[in-house]
Design an enzyme around this catalytic site. Structure first.
Site, PDB file in Angstrom:
ATOM      1  N   VAL A 136       0.893  -1.153   0.000  1.00 34.24           N
ATOM      2  CA  VAL A 136       0.000   0.000   0.000  1.00 34.24           C
ATOM      3  C   VAL A 136       0.933   1.205   0.000  1.00 34.24           C
ATOM      4  CG1 VAL A 136      -1.801   1.252   1.227  1.00 34.24           C
ATOM      5  CG2 VAL A 136      -1.754  -1.240   1.298  1.00 34.24           C
ATOM      6  N   PRO A 137       1.059   1.870  -1.128  1.00 34.23           N
ATOM      7  CA  PRO A 137       2.147   2.834  -1.325  1.00 34.23           C
ATOM      8  C   PRO A 137       1.974   4.153  -0.593  1.00 34.23           C
ATOM      9  CG  PRO A 137       0.757   2.770  -3.256  1.00 34.23           C
ATOM     10  CD  PRO A 137       0.199   1.767  -2.311  1.00 34.23           C
ATOM     11  N   CYS A 138       2.021   4.098   0.704  1.00 30.52           N
ATOM     12  CA  CYS A 138       1.884   5.322   1.478  1.00 30.52           C
ATOM     13  C   CYS A 138       3.096   6.226   1.262  1.00 30.52           C
ATOM     14  CB  CYS A 138       1.711   5.011   2.956  1.00 30.52           C
ATOM     15  SG  CYS A 138       2.729   3.676   3.553  1.00 30.52           S
ATOM     16  N   HIS A 139       4.167   5.670   0.730  1.00 27.22           N
ATOM     17  CA  HIS A 139       5.366   6.491   0.501  1.00 27.22           C
ATOM     18  C   HIS A 139       5.209   7.405  -0.702  1.00 27.22           C
ATOM     19  CE1 HIS A 139       5.729   2.718  -1.765  1.00 27.22           C
ATOM     20  NE2 HIS A 139       6.379   3.408  -2.661  1.00 27.22           N
ATOM     21  N   ARG A 140       4.126   7.209  -1.483  1.00 27.34           N
ATOM     22  CA  ARG A 140       3.925   8.055  -2.663  1.00 27.34           C
ATOM     23  C   ARG A 140       3.113   9.299  -2.366  1.00 27.34           C
ATOM     24  NH1 ARG A 140       2.347   2.977  -6.257  1.00 27.34           N
ATOM     25  NH2 ARG A 140       4.380   1.942  -6.271  1.00 27.34           N
TER      26      ARG A 140
END
Length: 173
Positions: A136-140
């Site tokens: 879940v790309p929370c880093h984006r």
DNA sequence: ATCCAGCAGAGTG
DNA sequence: CACTCTGCTGGAT
């Protein structure tokens, strides 16, 4: 993304655990150790344990050892995910899953897509509560003010993740 | 650089 | 419930 997603509230998880149990373990990645938990063949937790242990709510639950690992390429491959959280968190996390590889958004963008620009702070909180890092790309999601922003597992990892996706931070000197 | 509005969630009593 | 505090923010000053 194309991930198959199952949404569960914490209460529903508790009910589910009466019938099934976790499998879990740790594997190493380019970003250090990753601990995971799976339930019914779905990934429900993934954490960079070199930085911070698994969240208490899942760390405390019993599991049986299993072998499982992910490679960088799997970031863009469909996985079975089980997202445990509140309805609002579910909404936010599903927005995250729509962000393509190498693309970044602002917290406000997520808030707007949920229909209320004022929720940007709440969005940040929800993103911070994401139990499945990396997939879940929370880093984006970056702050509008520039810079890398904060990250549950440390902004260094966030920066490295983005860098590996080809994104160059503005403040990256 | 600093302050504050605004919102979801967790903790407390 | 009601209240308080905190958090991967944003915008104004």
């Amino acid at each position: 993304m194309i991930h198959q997603v199952i949404l569960l509230t914490p209460h529903e998880l508790k009910e589910k655990l009466k019938a099934s149990s976790f499998e879990g373990g740790v594997f190493s990645s380019a970003y250090g150790s990753l601990a995971f938990r799976k339930l019914d063949c779905s990934i429900c937790a993934l954490a960079f344990t070199d930085q911070k242990p698994l969240d208490q709510w899942i760390y405390d639950l019993p599991y049986r050892e299993s072998f499982f690992s992910l490679q960088k390429e799997d970031l863009n491959r469909p996985q079975k995910l089980m997202l445990v959280g509140t309805p609002f968190q579910h909404q936010v996390w599903q927005q995250l899953l729509k962000i393509p590889f190498g693309v970044v958004k602002h917290y406000k963008d997520i808030a707007v897509s949920l229909g209320d620009p004022k929720k940007c702070r709440a969005v940040g909180s929800a993103i911070g509560a994401n139990p499945i890092s990396w997939l879940v790309p929370c880093h984006r999601v970056l702050p509008k003010s520039g810079g890398i922003g904060n990250y549950h597992w440390g902004s260094e990892i966030k920066e490295k993740l983005l860098k590996d996706e080809g994104y160059v931070s503005k403040t990256n000197t």
